[in-house]
Design a protein around this motif. Structure first.
Motif, mmCIF file in Angstrom:
data_model
loop_
_atom_site.group_PDB
_atom_site.id
_atom_site.type_symbol
_atom_site.label_atom_id
_atom_site.label_comp_id
_atom_site.label_asym_id
_atom_site.label_seq_id
_atom_site.Cartn_x
_atom_site.Cartn_y
_atom_site.Cartn_z
ATOM 1 N N PHE A 16 0.687 -1.583 0.264
ATOM 2 C CA PHE A 16 0.071 -0.136 -0.018
ATOM 3 C C PHE A 16 0.867 0.955 -0.180
ATOM 4 O O PHE A 16 2.065 1.620 0.822
ATOM 5 C CB PHE A 16 -0.443 -0.092 1.339
ATOM 6 N N SER A 17 0.744 1.767 -1.199
ATOM 7 C CA SER A 17 0.945 3.420 -1.289
ATOM 8 C C SER A 17 1.588 4.235 -2.028
ATOM 9 O O SER A 17 0.601 3.590 -3.164
ATOM 10 C CB SER A 17 3.020 2.714 -1.607
ATOM 11 N N GLU A 18 1.512 5.362 -2.103
ATOM 12 C CA GLU A 18 0.626 6.164 -3.415
ATOM 13 C C GLU A 18 1.954 5.994 -4.593
ATOM 14 O O GLU A 18 1.420 6.271 -5.480
ATOM 15 C CB GLU A 18 1.283 7.907 -3.381
ATOM 16 N N GLU A 19 2.810 5.145 -5.482
ATOM 17 C CA GLU A 19 3.721 5.034 -6.049
ATOM 18 C C GLU A 19 3.216 3.982 -6.322
ATOM 19 O O GLU A 19 3.818 3.887 -7.953
ATOM 20 C CB GLU A 19 5.199 4.359 -5.586
ATOM 21 N N ALA A 97 -18.875 -3.857 -3.033
ATOM 22 C CA ALA A 97 -19.216 -2.774 -2.614
ATOM 23 C C ALA A 97 -18.155 -1.779 -2.321
ATOM 24 O O ALA A 97 -17.359 -1.062 -1.995
ATOM 25 C CB ALA A 97 -20.550 -2.861 -1.676
ATOM 26 N N ILE A 98 -16.865 -2.479 -2.247
ATOM 27 C CA ILE A 98 -15.237 -2.023 -2.467
ATOM 28 C C ILE A 98 -15.328 -0.858 -3.006
ATOM 29 O O ILE A 98 -15.112 -1.192 -4.711
ATOM 30 C CB ILE A 98 -14.069 -2.452 -2.344
ATOM 31 N N LYS A 99 -14.879 0.303 -2.756
ATOM 32 C CA LYS A 99 -15.196 1.771 -3.838
ATOM 33 C C LYS A 99 -13.476 1.838 -4.724
ATOM 34 O O LYS A 99 -13.252 1.830 -5.920
ATOM 35 C CB LYS A 99 -15.833 2.838 -4.041
ATOM 36 N N SER A 100 -12.830 2.025 -3.537
ATOM 37 C CA SER A 100 -11.845 3.268 -3.693
ATOM 38 C C SER A 100 -10.117 1.484 -3.399
ATOM 39 O O SER A 100 -10.147 0.854 -2.670
ATOM 40 C CB SER A 100 -11.511 4.500 -2.823
ATOM 41 N N GLU A 103 -7.964 -3.182 -5.900
ATOM 42 C CA GLU A 103 -6.835 -3.804 -5.582
ATOM 43 C C GLU A 103 -6.452 -4.241 -4.601
ATOM 44 O O GLU A 103 -5.556 -5.324 -4.692
ATOM 45 C CB GLU A 103 -5.704 -3.482 -7.118
ATOM 46 N N PHE A 104 -5.702 -3.360 -3.351
ATOM 47 C CA PHE A 104 -5.193 -3.370 -2.316
ATOM 48 C C PHE A 104 -6.275 -4.337 -1.963
ATOM 49 O O PHE A 104 -5.368 -5.784 -0.946
ATOM 50 C CB PHE A 104 -5.010 -2.306 -1.525
ATOM 51 N N TRP A 105 -7.460 -3.661 -1.236
ATOM 52 C CA TRP A 105 -8.302 -4.321 -0.407
ATOM 53 C C TRP A 105 -9.011 -5.582 -0.330
ATOM 54 O O TRP A 105 -8.944 -6.336 0.290
ATOM 55 C CB TRP A 105 -9.714 -2.854 0.104
ATOM 56 N N GLU A 110 -8.721 -11.147 1.329
ATOM 57 C CA GLU A 110 -8.880 -12.306 0.392
ATOM 58 C C GLU A 110 -7.556 -12.962 1.023
ATOM 59 O O GLU A 110 -7.229 -14.390 1.513
ATOM 60 C CB GLU A 110 -8.772 -12.469 -0.882
ATOM 61 N N ARG A 111 -6.639 -12.339 0.999
ATOM 62 C CA ARG A 111 -5.345 -12.765 2.008
ATOM 63 C C ARG A 111 -5.430 -13.348 3.664
ATOM 64 O O ARG A 111 -5.053 -14.551 4.432
ATOM 65 C CB ARG A 111 -4.298 -12.748 2.159
ATOM 66 N N ASN A 112 -6.549 -12.155 4.317
ATOM 67 C CA ASN A 112 -6.640 -12.357 5.801
ATOM 68 C C ASN A 112 -7.526 -14.259 5.503
ATOM 69 O O ASN A 112 -7.746 -14.888 6.541
ATOM 70 C CB ASN A 112 -7.308 -11.445 6.061
ATOM 71 N N ILE A 113 -8.553 -13.940 4.297
ATOM 72 C CA ILE A 113 -9.419 -15.065 4.765
ATOM 73 C C ILE A 113 -8.829 -15.867 4.573
ATOM 74 O O ILE A 113 -9.295 -17.308 5.069
ATOM 75 C CB ILE A 113 -10.304 -15.546 3.497
ATOM 76 N N GLN A 114 -7.499 -16.404 3.098
ATOM 77 C CA GLN A 114 -6.915 -17.894 3.936
ATOM 78 C C GLN A 114 -6.131 -17.834 4.970
ATOM 79 O O GLN A 114 -5.820 -19.276 5.103
ATOM 80 C CB GLN A 114 -6.036 -16.976 2.228
ATOM 81 N N ARG A 115 -5.519 -17.137 5.393
ATOM 82 C CA ARG A 115 -4.845 -17.179 6.413
ATOM 83 C C ARG A 115 -5.717 -17.515 7.997
ATOM 84 O O ARG A 115 -5.381 -18.538 8.361
ATOM 85 C CB ARG A 115 -4.222 -15.791 7.123
ATOM 86 N N ASP A 116 -6.510 -16.949 7.776
ATOM 87 C CA ASP A 116 -7.398 -18.153 8.263
ATOM 88 C C ASP A 116 -7.553 -19.089 8.525
ATOM 89 O O ASP A 116 -8.082 -19.763 9.423
ATOM 90 C CB ASP A 116 -9.214 -17.548 8.878
ATOM 91 N N GLN A 117 -8.283 -19.870 7.581
ATOM 92 C CA GLN A 117 -8.090 -21.301 6.928
ATOM 93 C C GLN A 117 -6.594 -21.947 7.177
ATOM 94 O O GLN A 117 -7.217 -23.080 7.849
ATOM 95 C CB GLN A 117 -8.378 -21.202 5.059
#
Length: 161
Positions: A16-19, A97-100, A103-105, A110-117
């Motif tokens: 997550f960066s402006e670059e 529903a994610i508007k901004s 790509e990052f969010w 999805e990585r959080n969901i995968q890590r929970d599993q």
């Protein structure tokens, strides 16, 4: 044929960066910095209910895999209270529903969901029981959450005072 189980590749989360084209306002950044991972209201509510039910639990001091909110070593039980946004409640519907910074969010959650599993599988492999509650379940249905925990502990005949 290999006897090793298939392991899905990890979801790649872009930095997550402006670059990288991700942006945020100062107010949004401040709001996000105020979100806690420990000591949340749902966590405190469940701990208080357990205490009043006579259950003595541990808030793990030593970091356990996945950082469970509550651990009951005697019963080989770990409890997680997951935030609906961060852990992808109703994800297939809500991700649209994610508007901004999509790509990052989307990748992040999805990585959080995968890590929970992965964490669930880790504890189950070790013979532990994993309970996961959504934050809103704890807030709105504390009695049901408490009953489920007591049932997993083998205290089915518990009567509320």
């Amino acid at each position: 044929m290999s006897s090793k189980p298939y392991i899905r590749p990890k979801v790649a989360v872009p930095k997550f960066s402006e670059e990288n084209g991700f942006y945020t306002t100062e107010q949004r950044s401040y709001n996000m910095s105020r979100i806690r991972s420990k000591g949340t209201k749902p966590e405190k509510l469940l701990k208080k209910a357990l205490w009043h039910a006579g259950v003595r639990y541990k808030t793990p001091k030593k970091l356990l895999p996945g950082k469970p909110d509550i651990s009951l070593k005697k019963y080989k039980l770990v409890i997680f209270i997951d935030g609906a946004f961060w852990h992808g409640y109703d994800w297939e519907y809500r991700k649209h529903a994610i508007k901004s910074n999509q790509e990052f969010w989307i990748a992040k959650i999805e990585r959080n969901i995968q890590r929970d599993q992965e964490i669930n599988a880790y504890y189950q492999l070790k013979g532990w029981t994993v309970l996961r509650f959504w934050d809103f379940e704890v807030k709105n249905e504390i009695g049901i959450c408490l009953s489920l925990i007591l049932e997993k502990m083998g205290l089915n005949d518990f009567t509320f005072r």
